[in-house]
Design a protein around this motif. Structure first.
Motif, mmCIF file in Angstrom:
data_model
loop_
_atom_site.group_PDB
_atom_site.id
_atom_site.type_symbol
_atom_site.label_atom_id
_atom_site.label_comp_id
_atom_site.label_asym_id
_atom_site.label_seq_id
_atom_site.Cartn_x
_atom_site.Cartn_y
_atom_site.Cartn_z
ATOM 1 N N UNK A 84 27.197 -12.265 25.156
ATOM 2 C CA UNK A 84 26.673 -12.428 26.523
ATOM 3 C C UNK A 84 26.837 -11.174 27.376
ATOM 4 N N UNK A 85 27.282 -10.070 26.770
ATOM 5 C CA UNK A 85 27.431 -8.819 27.510
ATOM 6 C C UNK A 85 26.060 -8.277 27.906
ATOM 7 N N UNK A 86 25.976 -7.635 29.067
ATOM 8 C CA UNK A 86 24.725 -7.046 29.547
ATOM 9 C C UNK A 86 24.842 -5.524 29.587
ATOM 10 N N UNK A 87 23.716 -4.803 29.475
ATOM 11 C CA UNK A 87 23.781 -3.331 29.555
ATOM 12 C C UNK A 87 24.464 -2.829 30.824
ATOM 13 N N UNK A 88 24.228 -3.522 31.953
ATOM 14 C CA UNK A 88 24.837 -3.103 33.216
ATOM 15 C C UNK A 88 26.351 -3.240 33.193
ATOM 16 N N UNK A 107 29.665 2.288 39.215
ATOM 17 C CA UNK A 107 29.722 2.834 37.861
ATOM 18 C C UNK A 107 30.475 1.892 36.927
ATOM 19 N N UNK A 108 30.002 1.834 35.683
ATOM 20 C CA UNK A 108 30.606 0.966 34.695
ATOM 21 C C UNK A 108 31.746 1.639 33.943
ATOM 22 N N UNK A 123 27.395 -7.632 19.978
ATOM 23 C CA UNK A 123 26.367 -7.712 21.018
ATOM 24 C C UNK A 123 25.005 -7.363 20.444
ATOM 25 N N UNK A 124 23.916 -7.901 21.034
ATOM 26 C CA UNK A 124 22.568 -7.597 20.522
ATOM 27 C C UNK A 124 22.179 -6.143 20.771
ATOM 28 N N UNK A 125 21.050 -5.748 20.191
ATOM 29 C CA UNK A 125 20.623 -4.345 20.195
ATOM 30 C C UNK A 125 20.443 -3.780 21.604
ATOM 31 N N UNK A 126 19.958 -4.589 22.540
ATOM 32 C CA UNK A 126 19.705 -4.046 23.888
ATOM 33 C C UNK A 126 21.004 -3.617 24.560
ATOM 34 N N UNK A 127 22.116 -4.283 24.225
ATOM 35 C CA UNK A 127 23.412 -3.899 24.778
ATOM 36 C C UNK A 127 23.955 -2.682 24.045
ATOM 37 N N UNK A 128 23.854 -2.688 22.722
ATOM 38 C CA UNK A 128 24.294 -1.529 21.941
ATOM 39 C C UNK A 128 23.546 -0.270 22.369
ATOM 40 N N UNK A 129 22.258 -0.433 22.652
ATOM 41 C CA UNK A 129 21.427 0.720 23.009
ATOM 42 C C UNK A 129 21.780 1.298 24.374
ATOM 43 N N UNK A 140 24.416 9.052 32.184
ATOM 44 C CA UNK A 140 23.961 7.667 32.308
ATOM 45 C C UNK A 140 22.988 7.595 33.470
ATOM 46 N N UNK A 141 21.868 6.922 33.262
ATOM 47 C CA UNK A 141 20.875 6.735 34.321
ATOM 48 C C UNK A 141 21.028 5.344 34.908
#
Length: 349
Positions: A84-88, A107-108, A123-129, A140-141
């Motif tokens: 359930x982790x998110x890129x943000x 900032x993270x 975590x799924x690919x979108x989080x890994x990416x 980081x953008x």
């Protein structure tokens, strides 16, 4: 006294070796066995790369990076990767401030020196990416603005090879960002006895600060001065090119130089290797192998690379960059076995 090949004082290379030995000695206070992890962390930091650790739970993966943070004084943060982790949650996000009627940047945890990405394949690919830009470009953008990461920036990711339920394979593009992949094995009986005698509270043992940003910069400056001859470079490129199909004349020319054509036994051996490979290593692998071989030379206090340095670094540099075919899975052939065969067949300069 100046080293004739580098114009650097010979004492500098010996001092660098001494620093590395001190790091090993301090780490050994907490980490019994698993010396390849500390060597891998040092290699990746000096070569300005990242490492992926694969091993079952309880082999001191997390303790190793925490110990190095204590030994160096570098800022350390840990991200526990979950489905359930998110890129943000990794990079950060824009927060709206109602009183000021504007967005501000939060900032993270990626904004640190040593980042532990624990169980990254949870975590799924979108989080890994979300780590791709950070690992490749050290920035980081967030929104429309890019932010530089602190220096040094180093990612150590872990994954469990036995518990595959609820996990996601890492994208090839991200795997290629890791300088090294290190496989952790069980400790020996003697080492395990020493671990038990520690009472299970090894992480509380104090360590001295023996490695800092100044010493890291010093080692990196020496790395650029380590000599890698054209023969060694051809040897490195030939090893990497053997993993690729002959789709163009350029790669065929490298194989000619490597000695894989003109001799039926070598041709046959290369054919046996390629049938187990769907895709070979990229030019990033050649760069990584060259830099890691140079770090191996620094470990020994040398100002030049030997073929043995290349051979020692090759498995950790290449094993995660080779994409195996279905035939390899059917015949139970591993990437390490293919790398070992390539190194045994490749003519040494």
């Amino acid at each position: 006294m100046l080293d004739k090949t580098t114009n650097k004082p010979a004492e500098d290379f010996e001092y660098c070796r001494t620093v590395i030995e001190k790091c090993r000695s301090e780490a050994a206070k907490r980490i019994i066995g698993q010396t390849q992890v500390i060597d891998g962390i040092l290699t990746a930091l000096i070569a300005d790369g990242h490492i992926l650790l694969e091993g079952v739970p309880g082999l001191a993966k997390t303790l190793a990076v925490k110990t190095f943070a204590d030994m160096s004084g570098f800022a350390f943060k840990r991200i526990q990767f979950t489905p359930d982790l998110l890129p943000a949650d990794i990079t950060g996000t824009l927060i709206y401030e109602q009183a000021a009627s504007r967005f501000s940047v939060r900032k993270g945890p990626v904004f640190t020196n040593l980042l532990l990405a624990d169980e990254i394949n949870r975590s799924p690919a979108k989080v890994q990416s979300a780590l791709l830009e950070a690992m490749g470009e050290y920035q980081v953008t967030i929104g429309e603005e890019s932010f530089e990461l602190p220096k040094p920036f180093f990612v150590m990711a872990t994954q469990n090879p036995i518990d595959q339920e609820g996990t996601y394979n890492l994208p090839e593009a991200e795997l290629d960002r890791f300088l090294l992949k290190i496989l952790l094995t069980y400790p020996s009986g003697e080492e395990e006895q020493r671990i038990i005698k520690g009472g299970g509270r090894i992480e509380t043992i104090p360590v001295n600060r023996v490695f800092d940003a100044q010493k890291l910069d010093f080692c990196r400056s020496l790395l650029e001065a380590v000599t890698c001859t054209d023969d060694i470079l051809r040897y490195i490129v030939s090893i990497v090119h053997v993993t690729r199909p002959d789709k163009d004349k350029k790669s065929a020319g490298v194989h000619n130089a490597a000695g894989f054509t003109g001799t039926s036994n070598l041709n046959r051996s290369r054919t046996d290797i390629l049938k187990y490979l769907a895709f070979g290593a990229s030019p990033r692998a050649s760069i990584a192998l060259s830099r890691c071989a140079k770090v191996r030379a620094l470990f020994a206090g040398r100002s030049f690379v030997l073929p043995e340095d290349v051979k020692a670094a090759a498995p950790e540099v290449l094993r995660h960059r080779l994409i195996l075919s279905y035939e390899a899975a059917a015949d139970n052939v591993s990437a390490d076995e293919l790398i070992e065969k390539i190194l045994s067949l490749m003519p040494v300069p």
